[in-house]
Design a protein around this motif. Structure first.
Motif, PDB file in Angstrom:
ATOM      1  N   MET A 124       4.192 -17.582  21.109  1.00  0.00           N
ATOM      2  CA  MET A 124       3.840 -16.642  21.993  1.00  0.00           C
ATOM      3  C   MET A 124       4.810 -16.082  23.179  1.00  0.00           C
ATOM      4  O   MET A 124       4.741 -14.999  23.575  1.00  0.00           O
ATOM      5  N   GLN A 125       5.987 -16.906  23.052  1.00  0.00           N
ATOM      6  CA  GLN A 125       7.154 -16.609  23.971  1.00  0.00           C
ATOM      7  C   GLN A 125       6.719 -16.282  25.360  1.00  0.00           C
ATOM      8  O   GLN A 125       6.884 -15.071  25.979  1.00  0.00           O
ATOM      9  N   PRO A 126       5.998 -17.080  25.956  1.00  0.00           N
ATOM     10  CA  PRO A 126       5.657 -16.984  27.233  1.00  0.00           C
ATOM     11  C   PRO A 126       6.941 -17.160  28.259  1.00  0.00           C
ATOM     12  O   PRO A 126       7.925 -17.724  28.033  1.00  0.00           O
ATOM     13  N   SER A 127       6.750 -16.849  29.537  1.00  0.00           N
ATOM     14  CA  SER A 127       7.633 -17.048  30.701  1.00  0.00           C
ATOM     15  C   SER A 127       7.668 -18.422  30.878  1.00  0.00           C
ATOM     16  O   SER A 127       6.812 -19.126  30.700  1.00  0.00           O
ATOM     17  N   ALA A 128       8.588 -18.730  31.758  1.00  0.00           N
ATOM     18  CA  ALA A 128       8.825 -20.321  32.284  1.00  0.00           C
ATOM     19  C   ALA A 128       7.548 -20.733  32.750  1.00  0.00           C
ATOM     20  O   ALA A 128       7.411 -22.119  32.637  1.00  0.00           O
ATOM     21  N   GLU A 129       7.254 -20.200  33.632  1.00  0.00           N
ATOM     22  CA  GLU A 129       6.190 -20.466  34.654  1.00  0.00           C
ATOM     23  C   GLU A 129       4.901 -21.006  33.964  1.00  0.00           C
ATOM     24  O   GLU A 129       4.089 -21.752  33.921  1.00  0.00           O
ATOM     25  N   LEU A 130       4.565 -19.821  33.099  1.00  0.00           N
ATOM     26  CA  LEU A 130       3.333 -19.857  32.075  1.00  0.00           C
ATOM     27  C   LEU A 130       3.465 -21.112  31.269  1.00  0.00           C
ATOM     28  O   LEU A 130       2.670 -21.838  31.196  1.00  0.00           O
ATOM     29  N   ASP A 131       4.689 -21.375  30.585  1.00  0.00           N
ATOM     30  CA  ASP A 131       4.893 -22.610  29.648  1.00  0.00           C
ATOM     31  C   ASP A 131       4.408 -23.792  30.428  1.00  0.00           C
ATOM     32  O   ASP A 131       3.784 -24.643  29.857  1.00  0.00           O
ATOM     33  N   SER A 132       5.285 -24.034  31.178  1.00  0.00           N
ATOM     34  CA  SER A 132       4.800 -25.280  32.243  1.00  0.00           C
ATOM     35  C   SER A 132       3.501 -25.353  32.458  1.00  0.00           C
ATOM     36  O   SER A 132       2.920 -26.572  32.259  1.00  0.00           O
ATOM     37  N   LEU A 133       2.786 -24.607  33.057  1.00  0.00           N
ATOM     38  CA  LEU A 133       1.381 -24.768  33.569  1.00  0.00           C
ATOM     39  C   LEU A 133       0.462 -24.938  32.245  1.00  0.00           C
ATOM     40  O   LEU A 133      -0.437 -25.798  32.241  1.00  0.00           O
ATOM     41  N   THR A 134       0.789 -24.224  31.129  1.00  0.00           N
ATOM     42  CA  THR A 134      -0.029 -24.247  29.930  1.00  0.00           C
ATOM     43  C   THR A 134      -0.034 -25.727  29.577  1.00  0.00           C
ATOM     44  O   THR A 134      -0.958 -26.149  28.903  1.00  0.00           O
ATOM     45  N   GLN A 135       1.256 -25.978  29.424  1.00  0.00           N
ATOM     46  CA  GLN A 135       1.496 -27.701  28.723  1.00  0.00           C
ATOM     47  C   GLN A 135       0.808 -28.633  29.448  1.00  0.00           C
ATOM     48  O   GLN A 135       0.102 -29.327  28.839  1.00  0.00           O
ATOM     49  N   ALA A 136       0.744 -28.566  30.909  1.00  0.00           N
ATOM     50  CA  ALA A 136       0.221 -29.383  31.751  1.00  0.00           C
ATOM     51  C   ALA A 136      -1.365 -29.395  31.546  1.00  0.00           C
ATOM     52  O   ALA A 136      -2.199 -30.430  31.451  1.00  0.00           O
ATOM     53  N   TYR A 137      -1.921 -28.262  31.511  1.00  0.00           N
ATOM     54  CA  TYR A 137      -3.362 -27.916  31.398  1.00  0.00           C
ATOM     55  C   TYR A 137      -3.818 -28.315  30.083  1.00  0.00           C
ATOM     56  O   TYR A 137      -4.873 -29.145  30.064  1.00  0.00           O
ATOM     57  N   PHE A 138      -3.044 -28.360  29.138  1.00  0.00           N
ATOM     58  CA  PHE A 138      -3.436 -28.422  27.731  1.00  0.00           C
ATOM     59  C   PHE A 138      -3.460 -30.089  27.412  1.00  0.00           C
ATOM     60  O   PHE A 138      -4.288 -30.641  26.967  1.00  0.00           O
ATOM     61  N   HIS A 139      -2.578 -30.705  27.985  1.00  0.00           N
ATOM     62  CA  HIS A 139      -2.092 -32.335  27.764  1.00  0.00           C
ATOM     63  C   HIS A 139      -3.574 -32.786  28.371  1.00  0.00           C
ATOM     64  O   HIS A 139      -3.843 -33.879  27.945  1.00  0.00           O
ATOM     65  N   THR A 140      -4.027 -32.320  29.729  1.00  0.00           N
ATOM     66  CA  THR A 140      -5.028 -32.821  30.255  1.00  0.00           C
ATOM     67  C   THR A 140      -6.238 -32.659  29.706  1.00  0.00           C
ATOM     68  O   THR A 140      -7.167 -33.800  29.424  1.00  0.00           O
ATOM     69  N   ARG A 141      -6.542 -31.620  29.039  1.00  0.00           N
ATOM     70  CA  ARG A 141      -7.928 -31.282  28.200  1.00  0.00           C
ATOM     71  C   ARG A 141      -8.031 -32.402  27.102  1.00  0.00           C
ATOM     72  O   ARG A 141      -9.023 -32.447  26.476  1.00  0.00           O
ATOM     73  N   LEU A 142      -6.845 -32.707  26.471  1.00  0.00           N
ATOM     74  CA  LEU A 142      -6.953 -33.701  25.336  1.00  0.00           C
ATOM     75  C   LEU A 142      -7.888 -34.956  25.475  1.00  0.00           C
ATOM     76  O   LEU A 142      -8.390 -35.544  24.561  1.00  0.00           O
TER      77      LEU A 142
END
Length: 465
Positions: A124-142
């Motif tokens: 996806m090549q996201p921006s740094a801010e988008l990458d950080s928030l996406t990872q935090a959201y995804f880890h919690t959802r698991l």
């Protein structure tokens, strides 16, 4: 034509279809409404990357859950056919198998999700801010994944027994708790994107507990005993696993298409991926509503096939097809005339809102294009003809991907045109296969028939003697 008119005029079939479809439409609509609430709550935070992180992280998590959609679809077909035979022992077997598979696949996906997530974000090549928030959201959802997969199996099993109230209770519990906690955690406690993820996890576990509690009452309608020895034999698992394998491949191909939309949208910028997410919320709203009728087709067509009733099957398809067409027309008009309000309710970020409104005509066309694939999916699931579903999906994807590549120069317009073509091809491919099966009179000779529980028991006694 006279046979179709006669089938449409059969009032008891209308009642049977709506007895299942109405609760499922209500419960299904609660699913995209939660996504709408997530978008509305996060969309009113100040930055586009916050909304985009929920869209991207949510799509990654949804990919994991939806490729496991066979846990619901495969369970529905076999449970419906067992209910048609009034085989209570087989129903208990299908329920336990579905829950065991849900637990096993949840553990497997939890292990593999981390490297897959990293690879997906690289694409996806996201921006740094988008990458950080996406990872935090995804880890919690698991943390909610085991509950989400178990709910799929429970909903499929309840549908197979023509019990639409239990899935309604599961989904409403899950989604109402999600909405309430979303508002509390994000707005009240100001936890931001992390709050939305935590709300979803708690809601998913609440829903599965309700579903498990409701199985006891449902089993009382179908007396019988579970054959423990049959559960230990591969022959008892083979039909379900074969169907699940084919549905898995089909679901993986479908999710690949949605994932590529997110990937391409992300490459076009944060505002584009956020706008596409709002539009896809509209598609999900439509799909979940029309799926209520498709779910009725799954249960009722499976019951008709189990009972070997051709007349009942024709009536079900005619009635559900007519209502699906009317509903798709209504949704198309809604997005055409009220689409701007629909978008405005989800976000007040000007760049995202303007972009989403510009692509509303594609959203308005989608219901009429996609409705036929939903309806035919229901028929193939009820007949446990997953191989044909798989082949139709793969063919549609194989044609659509080169088309998407050719249209990439048109930017987001090319992306939506390719997606519309894909949804149209799904219906055409399924319809062609359905017509062949009808011509060859194969609907009542399913290639994957669940073993009868009384036959399993007899085989066990014979072996023991």
């Amino acid at each position: 034509m006279s046979r179709l008119l006669t089938a449409w005029q059969h009032a008891p079939t209308h009642k049977r279809v709506w007895a299942l479809a109405a609760p499922m439409i209500l419960s299904n609509l609660s699913v995209p409404l939660v996504a709408l609430v997530d978008s509305a709550v996060i969309g009113h935070l100040p930055h586009a990357h916050q909304l985009a992180s929920v869209a991207v992280g949510g799509s990654l998590y949804t990919l994991l859950v939806w490729v496991m959609g066979f846990l619901r679809m495969g369970t529905t077909g076999f449970a419906a056919q067992a209910a048609g035979r009034e085989d209570g022992g087989a129903l208990r077997q299908v329920l336990l198998q579905g829950l065991l598979l849900a637990l096993g696949f949840a553990l497997l996906l939890s292990v593999t999700a981390q490297p897959l997530k990293g690879y997906a974000l690289q694409l996806m090549q996201p921006s740094a801010e988008l990458d950080s928030l996406t990872q935090a959201y995804f880890h919690t959802r698991l943390f909610g994944l085991p509950a989400a997969l178990a709910s799929l199996a429970l909903i499929g099993w309840f549908l197979g027994t023509q019990n639409a109230r239990a899935p309604l209770a599961i989904l409403l519990t899950t989604n109402l708790i999600n909405v309430a906690l979303d508002l509390w955690f994000v707005v009240g406690l100001e936890w931001g994107v992390a709050g939305a993820a935590r709300a979803s996890v708690i809601a998913e576990w609440s829903g599965v507990l309700v579903g498990l509690a409701l199985t006891r009452g449902a089993l009382l309608r179908y007396p019988g005993r579970l054959n423990g020895q049959a559960m230990r034999r591969w022959a008892s698992w083979k039909p379900l696993m074969s169907v699940n394998r084919d549905i898995f491949v089909r679901s993986l191909a479908l999710q690949l298409v949605f994932f590529l939309i997110t990937v391409q949208g992300t490459r076009l910028g944060d505002a584009t991926v956020a706008a596409n997410a709002l539009l896809l919320n509209g598609l999900m709203l439509t799909a979940h509503a029309l799926d209520g009728l498709a779910h009725a087709v799954e249960a009722l067509s499976g019951h008709a096939i189990g009972a070997q009733s051709r007349t009942e099957l024709r009536r079900i398809l005619t009635v559900a097809g007519g209502w699906s067409l009317l509903a798709s027309l209504a949704f198309g008009l809604f997005f055409l005339l009220g689409g701007e309000l629909f978008i405005s309710l989800q976000t007040d970020i000007p760049s995202v809102r303007e972009m989403a409104i510009a692509y509303l005509p594609y959203l308005a066309a989608l219901p009429l294009v996609a409705v036929w694939s939903y309806l035919l999916d229901g028929l193939f699931i009820g007949a446990t003809r997953a191989r044909e579903m798989r082949n139709a999906m793969l063919l549609a994807v194989m044609i659509s991907l080169p088309l998407g590549w050719l249209l990439r120069g048109m930017g987001n317009h090319g992306l939506w045109l390719a997606f519309l073509a894909f949804m149209l091809l799904r219906g055409i491919c399924l319809g062609s296969i359905a017509r062949r099966l009808q011509r060859e009179q194969l609907w009542f000779a399913s290639s994957h028939t669940a073993p009868r529980h009384d036959q399993d028991a007899a085989a066990t006694l014979t072996k023991g003697s």
